[in-house]
Design a protein around this motif. Structure first.
Motif, PDB file in Angstrom:
ATOM      1  N   PHE A 131      -3.164   7.280  -2.429  1.00  0.00           N
ATOM      2  CA  PHE A 131      -3.317   6.819  -3.804  1.00  0.00           C
ATOM      3  C   PHE A 131      -4.661   7.280  -4.348  1.00  0.00           C
ATOM      4  N   GLN A 132      -4.823   7.188  -5.671  1.00  0.00           N
ATOM      5  CA  GLN A 132      -6.062   7.582  -6.314  1.00  0.00           C
ATOM      6  C   GLN A 132      -6.924   6.361  -6.615  1.00  0.00           C
TER       7      GLN A 132
ATOM      8  N   ILE B 121     -11.960   4.687   0.281  1.00  0.00           N
ATOM      9  CA  ILE B 121     -11.524   6.087   0.253  1.00  0.00           C
ATOM     10  C   ILE B 121     -10.643   6.398   1.466  1.00  0.00           C
ATOM     11  N   ALA B 122     -11.013   5.883   2.620  1.00  0.00           N
ATOM     12  CA  ALA B 122     -10.178   6.089   3.810  1.00  0.00           C
ATOM     13  C   ALA B 122      -8.801   5.464   3.622  1.00  0.00           C
ATOM     14  N   LEU B 123      -8.753   4.287   3.002  1.00  0.00           N
ATOM     15  CA  LEU B 123      -7.470   3.633   2.727  1.00  0.00           C
ATOM     16  C   LEU B 123      -6.649   4.487   1.756  1.00  0.00           C
ATOM     17  N   ALA B 124      -7.309   5.043   0.753  1.00  0.00           N
ATOM     18  CA  ALA B 124      -6.621   5.899  -0.215  1.00  0.00           C
ATOM     19  C   ALA B 124      -6.082   7.161   0.447  1.00  0.00           C
ATOM     20  N   GLU B 125      -6.837   7.724   1.362  1.00  0.00           N
ATOM     21  CA  GLU B 125      -6.369   8.902   2.094  1.00  0.00           C
ATOM     22  C   GLU B 125      -5.168   8.545   2.964  1.00  0.00           C
TER      23      GLU B 125
ATOM     24  N   LEU C  71       0.820  -1.213   0.000  1.00  0.00           N
ATOM     25  CA  LEU C  71       0.000   0.000   0.000  1.00  0.00           C
ATOM     26  C   LEU C  71       0.854   1.262   0.000  1.00  0.00           C
ATOM     27  N   ASN C  72       2.004   1.224   0.634  1.00  0.00           N
ATOM     28  CA  ASN C  72       2.896   2.384   0.634  1.00  0.00           C
ATOM     29  C   ASN C  72       3.440   2.676  -0.767  1.00  0.00           C
ATOM     30  N   ARG C  73       3.473   1.675  -1.620  1.00  0.00           N
ATOM     31  CA  ARG C  73       3.926   1.870  -3.005  1.00  0.00           C
ATOM     32  C   ARG C  73       2.770   2.047  -3.977  1.00  0.00           C
ATOM     33  N   THR C  74       1.548   1.927  -3.488  1.00  0.00           N
ATOM     34  CA  THR C  74       0.388   1.978  -4.370  1.00  0.00           C
ATOM     35  C   THR C  74       0.113   3.413  -4.817  1.00  0.00           C
ATOM     36  N   ALA C  75       0.041   3.587  -6.130  1.00  0.00           N
ATOM     37  CA  ALA C  75      -0.243   4.906  -6.703  1.00  0.00           C
ATOM     38  C   ALA C  75      -1.699   5.027  -7.124  1.00  0.00           C
TER      39      ALA C  75
END
Length: 394
Positions: free
Chosen positions: A200-201, A192-196, A164-168
């Motif tokens: 990532f988008q 959305i919370a995970l993306a925040e 997840l830290n590398r997820t764009a």
């Protein structure tokens, strides 16, 4: 001489299907149920509008969509989701949602994320454009199972913090192709919370959003608004192909934050294919008109109910809530597809052709996808043959 990143790609689903089936004679009248190409009629006024504006083929089209079209998209987003967008900065017309889904990777995915090669997450099974867009920009596609155990939607948090830290970016389709599963408000809020949290988008493919049984699918833009999320966090893609039975029109749109849309517009100005002006005129009228959409949806609901009657007794049958496909459980999808073809002439698609092999196996191996795009009687004939050929013992 060719880029190595494309050297080991699997063949696209439909050339693979032709290689599997076309060396054998069909076992009956050919019934095409493999591809999601809508066959319901579209309104006559579409043809009339094209003819009225045919002279505009003689001019270069407006890159991002003319004001009338962007205004119609703005109005539709408000009617459908209660979301307000600026038509000048937050929407852009697309030559079909596929163009936008591919070019989103080119425009939005960075070369590096937190000092490493970026990752793009996507469901498995998946629409192949998600994978190709990721590979094209040098990102690593990661396939997250979307199986019965996960409600046929991917659990993106399950990949862990390192990934997840590398997820764009994350590609997600709701209603899902092929399973028809719909992301509810809770699912969108968690994603959305995970993306925040991990910056990532979310690239939300919502092209099936107007084909559903009873309850309209929740949209990512409305949930993001209610959460007060960064407007750049979510990007939504829609299409007239399914909504209006016009796959050959090649017309859709993308909506998102101003910076996101500015990047996509910039790429389009160099490398895209704007919609011809007569197509823009038709598209504006289509987004503004709901009668044909309601009628289209009612036809699919009749076919959902038909499928339930004919196939609902099957162990593991998934009653469709949305979309235009059945995701039917079998022992071996490729063998079942070949059997259908040689015994009945029905042309379906092996689920494995929509899925990626993983160390845990291919999540589509035990399925066939059946497109319910023909009229009621043609669909009934095809589903009856499928029942009698593949499920005679159930």
């Amino acid at each position: 001489m060719f880029p190595e990143r494309f050297s080991n790609l699997p063949a696209y689903a439909f050339p693979r299907l032709r290689a599997l089936l076309d060396v054998h004679e069909p076992g009956g009248v050919v019934r095409h149920m493999s591809i999601g190409e809508p066959k319901h009629a579209f309104p006559q006024w579409i043809t009339d509008t094209l003819v009225q504006h045919a002279h505009e083929f003689g001019q270069y089209p407006v890159n991002e969509g003319n004001p009338e079209l962007r205004g119609a998209i703005r109005d539709w987003l408000y009617r459908r989701y209660g979301v307000q967008v600026d038509p000048d900065t937050q929407v852009m017309a697309l030559s079909g949602s596929r163009e936008g889904l591919y070019n989103a990777g080119m425009a939005l995915i960075p070369e590096v994320k937190n000092g490493a090669r970026p990752v793009v997450l996507m469901p498995n099974p998946f629409y192949p454009v998600y994978m190709i867009s990721s590979i094209s920009v040098g990102a690593e596609p990661r396939f997250v199972p979307a199986t019965s155990e996960t409600g046929h939607l991917p659990d993106f948090a399950s990949v862990g913090a390192e990934v997840l830290n590398r997820t764009a970016a994350v590609y997600i389709c709701s209603p899902a192709n092929p399973q028809g599963a719909m992301a509810d408000t809770a699912y969108w809020r968690e994603l959305i919370a995970l993306a925040e949290q991990y910056d990532f988008q979310i690239l939300a493919d919502e092209c099936y959003a107007e084909i559903y049984r009873d309850t309209p699918p929740v949209g990512v833009l409305e949930v993001a608004r209610d959460m007060g999320a960064d407007p750049e966090r979510v990007v939504a893609f829609h299409s007239l192909s399914k909504r209006s039975n016009l796959p050959g029109l090649r017309s859709g749109f993308v909506a998102g934050g101003p910076e996101t849309i500015a990047r996509i517009k910039q790429l389009r100005s160099y490398a895209g294919a704007p919609l011809p002006m007569p197509i823009q005129r038709v598209s504006a009228k289509l987004w503004a008109e709901e009668t044909h959409v309601t009628a289209n949806r009612a036809l699919y609901v009749e076919k959902y109910e038909l499928a339930d009657r004919l196939l609902g007794h099957i162990d593991g049958y998934l009653s469709p809530q949305a979309g235009m496909f059945l995701w039917l459980p079998v022992e071996d999808g490729e063998a079942a597809t070949l059997k259908l073809w040689t015994q009945t002439g029905v042309r379906a698609l092996p689920g494995a052709y929509l899925s990626k092999d993983t160390p845990q196996g291919n999540p589509g191996h035990g399925y066939v996808r059946v497109a319910m795009v023909a009229d009621y009687e043609e669909t009934k004939a095809g589903l009856t043959l499928i029942r009698d050929s593949l499920y005679a013992q159930q």
